[in-house]
Design an enzyme around this catalytic site. Sequence first.
Site, mmCIF file in Angstrom:
data_model
loop_
_atom_site.group_PDB
_atom_site.id
_atom_site.type_symbol
_atom_site.label_atom_id
_atom_site.label_comp_id
_atom_site.label_asym_id
_atom_site.label_seq_id
_atom_site.Cartn_x
_atom_site.Cartn_y
_atom_site.Cartn_z
ATOM 1 N N ASP A 121 -49.415 13.655 1.227
ATOM 2 C CA ASP A 121 -49.866 14.996 1.582
ATOM 3 C C ASP A 121 -50.620 15.006 2.905
ATOM 4 O OD1 ASP A 121 -48.685 16.065 -0.596
ATOM 5 O OD2 ASP A 121 -50.504 16.782 -1.564
ATOM 6 N N CYS A 163 -51.168 8.328 -6.009
ATOM 7 C CA CYS A 163 -51.576 9.409 -5.110
ATOM 8 C C CYS A 163 -51.244 10.809 -5.608
ATOM 9 C CB CYS A 163 -51.029 9.145 -3.719
ATOM 10 S SG CYS A 163 -52.024 7.927 -2.829
ATOM 11 N N ASP A 164 -51.393 11.787 -4.692
ATOM 12 C CA ASP A 164 -51.504 13.207 -5.021
ATOM 13 C C ASP A 164 -50.396 13.747 -5.902
ATOM 14 O OD1 ASP A 164 -53.362 12.707 -2.991
ATOM 15 O OD2 ASP A 164 -53.237 14.751 -2.262
ATOM 16 N N LYS A 165 -49.169 13.372 -5.657
ATOM 17 C CA LYS A 165 -48.063 13.910 -6.442
ATOM 18 C C LYS A 165 -47.399 12.832 -7.293
ATOM 19 C CE LYS A 165 -48.860 17.885 -4.739
ATOM 20 N NZ LYS A 165 -49.942 17.416 -3.883
ATOM 21 N N CYS A 234 -56.908 7.367 -0.837
ATOM 22 C CA CYS A 234 -58.002 7.633 0.111
ATOM 23 C C CYS A 234 -59.368 7.422 -0.535
ATOM 24 C CB CYS A 234 -57.881 9.048 0.660
ATOM 25 S SG CYS A 234 -56.403 9.291 1.672
ATOM 26 N N GLU A 515 -50.477 23.006 0.685
ATOM 27 C CA GLU A 515 -51.879 22.595 0.716
ATOM 28 C C GLU A 515 -52.396 22.815 2.134
ATOM 29 O OE1 GLU A 515 -53.170 18.854 -1.462
ATOM 30 O OE2 GLU A 515 -53.437 18.234 0.613
ATOM 31 N N SER A 541 -56.467 20.981 -0.380
ATOM 32 C CA SER A 541 -56.578 19.549 -0.613
ATOM 33 C C SER A 541 -57.768 19.270 -1.505
ATOM 34 C CB SER A 541 -56.754 18.820 0.724
ATOM 35 O OG SER A 541 -57.195 17.491 0.518
#
Length: 653
Positions: A121, A163-165, A234, A515, A541
């Site tokens: 992302d 991670c995000d997805k 992150c 996002e 985010s």
Amino acid sequence: MSATSPLFDSSFPGLFDLQTNASGPAGSLPLTESMLLDSPSGDLFGMTQSAGMGWDPQQLLRDQVLILSTMGGIRAEDGHPIALGYHTGHWEVGLLMRAAADELNRLECLPFAGYVSDPCDGRSQGTTAMMDSLAYRNDAAVVLKRLIRSLPLRKGVIGVATCDKGLPAMMMAVAAQHSLPCVIVPGGVTLPPTQGEDAGKVQTIGARFAHGEIDLRHAADMGCRACGTPGGGCQFLGTAATAQVVAEALGLSLPHTALAPSGQPVWTEAAVRSAQAVVDMIRSKTTIQDILTPDALHNAMVVHAAFGGSTNLLLHIPAVAFEAGMKRPTVDDWNHINRMTPRIVDVLPNGPVGHPTVRVFLAGGVPEVMLHLRSLNLLKLNALTPTGRPLGDVLEEWESSKRRIRFREALKRHDNIDPDDVIMAPEKAKARGLTSTVTFPIGNIAPEGSVIKSTAIDPSVIDADGVFRKKGPARVFTTERAAIAAIKGREGKPIQPGDILVLICRGPLGSGMEETYQITSALKFIPWGKQVAVITDARFSGVSTGACIGHVGPEALAGGPIGKLRDGDQISIEIDCRNLKGSINFVGTTEEPVSSEEGAAILATRTPAVELHADPNLPAETRLWALLQQLSGGTWGGCVYDVDAITAALHRA
């Protein structure tokens, strides 16, 4: 290849050293007469394929365990990149897969592995790639489920993701395996640089340079070294880290595995323990249905609130619940949980200090947070964990464990940080000014609701009674690119202190619900940015901060009143950060103020001042996703595919 090069080059070394047959594997398959008579041909041919890949044929009747991951890139044995992945989060997870596979082999299981890589992302921010981001989650979950079903004899599943997805997709896929033993190994976090900026702040170098806050050399230096280590998510509690925390709180991951530093022995140990756990689950006949219960869902929502987690999990937790066959939490459920749960973790980006996620892990991570929540009677302690033991027993053992003591001591030794200043007792957190996490404003702009991470509003703009109050003129944009150009002062009328930036047509139907971190991050690091609020039908985010209100429903392209706002309209925002109540209303103009009720009536009769349309670059696949998820409960339902609801809608049509 140039136009003058020969099409059929014959100079490659060994090009003509060929063979046209081979002896094949040694040994024979462990077949029985009954297998030949009764087993599907696929089971038998599967053994042929496994032997063909080189596995000892005499071991092919072992219990099969599938390891699925989001691994990306091609990593050499010494760690250097042969081909880059999309992000650090999936760069090293092949090492976790290998550790899990080795342990499965030691435990006399037969490991299989498959991959569904995931995007970044951060890399997608401000580009058309963001239009594939949320829709990717559903696609990946579908493919992961298909891969699980495509190994007919699997007895268990280990998911490895970060991670995000990718991690929400893995949670959804695993949650759907009601009758299988499954464990998720979180891919951990990257370390902060010894000297430099974290991966959230560094994404603002363009906006800060545009306003003269930094020079070119500083931007280049900070941009280079933000990721202190090559693997892991992150360093802040964004969507990636929050998803790891939630996976553990749900019981999908083993205790004290979320947020482990990537590439280090404690990280690898999580994969080994997870392999042991899934084998124990197979032998005890414990399945995902035993673990993913309403009690587990409650615990995950409470832990999310205590951490101050990303609002994107409001999309992902309902999706996991749906796949598990449970009732999806409503806005009222989220409100109830957040009002009764104090935030007790001081972590980036929330503050007040803002510790990196590795410090949260060393301070005790999810189990340590749960100790405090247990003292407040906020947890369902009978929820089963993948250890085979209920949560209450796990926390009893954690409290007196050598592991807890030594990691907390390591935080003091390495960073000179008291672990109780990272994960705090509720009384201490309250004294330090930590407020609860999420508020759900409603009003004539958002009759179906919206969401703001109220804990991330700059304290200096919150009144003494804990309420953020703002009234200002709307600046309406239909693209993030135009909005960020106005913030940078590059195009049109620049955004001014006091403005309320309204970004429309960026919900699921407009852009795949992109996002919009570019906007919030730019405002965070501009001195007057805290004087600007943001309202959008898009999402933010997990590292976003400030008075940014997203998920506005209905979205503009679904006829929502947000799509009828005009430049100069006066907007009133009120967010009670203590009692978690809020409102966002159109209240007329400076010359002709109106009440919120009168404003609702005006909006109902208005037509949009600008043309409302989906982004011309919106991929056809994302348009299809947007339509299907809208029929399945929309964003507040987790953006899932509810086949029964879709079927009913088609029949009605």
